[in-house]
Design an enzyme around this catalytic site. Structure first.
Site, PDB file in Angstrom:
ATOM      1  N   CYS A   1      -6.726   5.289  -0.818  1.00 22.91           N
ATOM      2  CA  CYS A   1      -7.231   5.206   0.557  1.00 22.91           C
ATOM      3  C   CYS A   1      -7.470   6.608   1.126  1.00 22.91           C
ATOM      4  O   CYS A   1      -8.374   7.304   0.679  1.00 22.91           O
ATOM      5  CB  CYS A   1      -6.280   4.377   1.417  1.00 22.91           C
TER       6      CYS A   1
ATOM      7  N   HIS B   1      -5.006  -0.771  -1.635  1.00 27.86           N
ATOM      8  CA  HIS B   1      -3.555  -0.729  -1.493  1.00 27.86           C
ATOM      9  C   HIS B   1      -2.954  -1.864  -2.320  1.00 27.86           C
ATOM     10  O   HIS B   1      -3.525  -2.945  -2.425  1.00 27.86           O
ATOM     11  CB  HIS B   1      -3.148  -0.915  -0.033  1.00 27.86           C
TER      12      HIS B   1
END
Length: 512
Positions: A353, A452
């Site tokens: 991310c 994630h």
């Protein structure tokens, strides 16, 4: 008993942060669910950069996007309660991106960035209404709501606006279980002082206390327990031993100081000489560091959280984690020399991310993300040929991706699941491999992805492990035995064995 009739709310509050509230709450959720009760976790207001994508709750204010975000602990507690997680389980989430500013998320949706003063003056009343409405929906459908407080319940400066503790106790008509940690010392003084500082109407709701993280002979506490009960009139309902069930950490309180190097893992019996080290640069606004927990539980893998200026020479791989403030953390990393160190590093590198965004060539519209409002563009580390532009709208979604062969994941393939929570949009040039689906990128030993939960998938975790051991030239240890209990079951066993639940007024099981 029909779900929703006379629903009982138990508020697990604490004398301080990191005393074990999340563990006790998760244990209660699993224990009561396994007794046949319908159970829902709840945390009215959470402050954490560890978030999870979940569906927006039925009955919540309508929105175009069906996905929202909640704190990871409430997601874990929903799984412990054997129920599907939704935004009602954590209706207000504050995600810090600087010392004086947080992103406000209400009913799963990002509202804006505010200082503490602005939040309390202009948004707190609406947040309280949203929290009360979410609790009402949960109470209508469940036998028990297990609510978790935040920090200390006795913060005098917050008593008129303590949404997670005092306000929850009031609008939920909750029975309070007060958690105190004996490991840090002064448990009896902390318990006595906390009770003395509570408003009368809140103190009257305290059914009992539980002491956590105890080591040694339980009987040695008996004189202190007898006296504290006599002084306060509040019974001590249990003493939970120091036995970590392995639940994910809720927030950065559980991490080491950014100036320290601390290794997670090493309880697997594998000698350090036969292990590999994954360095995790401790970004100032690190988020979703729970992504690293599966690696730390992998035999022979050590996850080392280390300062930004610490050398990478002792590392066999690097994971650059997520961050709530990519731009400011990128600037801090560059000033510390981390960019040069990453470009020179010859082992596997994975950016997750915000860490992925930092590994690219360039970030535009940087002021959208940074606390500085005069930034247009900043240069990235430059190990992936991608550019990221920040936008005001946030992408929040649970996803399934198909892995393709790449060096950093050891050639692993197959479907992986996880979630995305980000405001950046990354452009990947034609011809650049995208081994974790759209918007991911790989070049040589480096991988970047928005997914994630990547290492929570066996294929990805094993592939990364294989790549790291191969790069380090170390023979892998034998597979470890599978734990007998899940973390939720382990937490439930601790609560069941060491806490008297009768004073909490838990409803009887349906067949009782």
């Amino acid at each position: 008993m029909t779900a929703g009739e006379d629903c009982r709310t138990i508020l697990v509050a604490g004398t301080a942060s990191h005393v074990g509230k999340s563990t006790v709450a998760a244990g209660l959720c699993r224990l009561l669910a396994d007794r046949g009760l319908s159970v829902a976790p709840f945390k009215a207001q959470n402050m954490s950069n560890n978030a999870r994508a979940v569906p927006v709750a039925d009955g919540a204010p309508p929105a175009a996007d069906p996905w929202g975000e909640i704190g990871v602990s409430q997601y874990v507690q929903a799984r412990a309660a054997r129920t599907a997680a939704s935004t009602d389980h954590n209706p207000v989430l504050l995600k810090p991106r600087g010392d004086a500013e947080s992103q406000l998320v209400v009913d799963g949706r990002a509202v804006g960035h505010y200082s503490a003063g602005s939040y309390y003056e202009s948004h707190w009343a609406d947040a309280r209404d949203a929290a009360a409405a979410a609790h009402a929906r949960l109470a209508a459908d469940n036998d028990v709501v297990v609510a978790e407080g935040a920090g200390s319940i006795a913060e005098l400066n917050l008593h008129d606006r303590d949404l997670a503790n005092l306000e929850t106790a009031r609008f939920a008509d909750a029975t309070i279980l007060l958690v105190v940690d004996i490991e840090r010392g002064g448990a009896f003084a902390s318990l006595h002082g906390t009770l003395a500082l509570l408003p009368d109407d809140i103190r009257d709701r305290v059914a009992g206390a539980v002491i956590t993280k105890f080591r040694g002979d339980r009987s040695l506490l008996d004189p202190g327990i007898t006296e504290i009960e006599a002084r306060t009139g509040v019974p001590v309902l249990g003493v939970i031993p120091h036995d970590d069930p392995g639940l994910p950490a809720e927030d950065s309180v559980s991490l080491p100081d950014p100036s320290e190097r601390v290794v997670d893992g090493g309880q697997d019996g594998v000698p350090d000489a036969a292990s590999v080290t994954v360095a995790v640069p401790h970004l100032p606004h690190i988020s979703n560091f729970t992504d690293l927990a599966p690696l730390a539980r992998t035999p022979g893998v050590r996850v080392a959280y280390q300062p930004l200026d610490a050398p990478l020479a002792a590392a066999d791989a690097v994971v650059l984690p997520g961050t709530k403030n990519t731009v400011d953390d990128l600037r801090a990393a560059r000033e510390a020399g981390l960019g040069r160190a990453l470009r020179a590093f010859d082992g596997p590198i994975v950016g997750l991310c915000g860490g992925y965004q930092m590994l690219g060539d360039r970030i535009t519209d940087a002021a959208t993300e940074s606390t500085a409002d005069d930034l247009g563009a900043v240069d990235g580390v430059g190990v992936l040929p991608v550019e990221t532009a920040f936008q005001p709208d946030k992408r929040v979604e649970a996803v399934t991706r198909e892995l393709a062969d790449c060096g950093a994941l050891g050639g692993a393939t197959g479907a992986v699941t996880g979630y995305e929570i980000h405001m950046g949009r990354t452009t990947v040039p034609d011809g650049v491999p995208q081994p974790v689906g759209p918007a991911s990128a790989a070049r040589g030993r480096v991988l970047g992805t928005y997914l994630h939960g990547l290492f929570g998938n066996d294929a990805a975790r094993r592939g990364f492990r294989d790549a790291v051991f191969a790069a380090a030239g170390v023979e892998q240890p034998a597979p470890a035995d599978t734990p007998d209990q899940s973390p939720s079951d382990a937490a439930a066993a601790l609560v069941d064995a060491h806490v008297d639940l009768d004073p909490l007024g838990v409803p009887p099981a349906p067949d009782a």
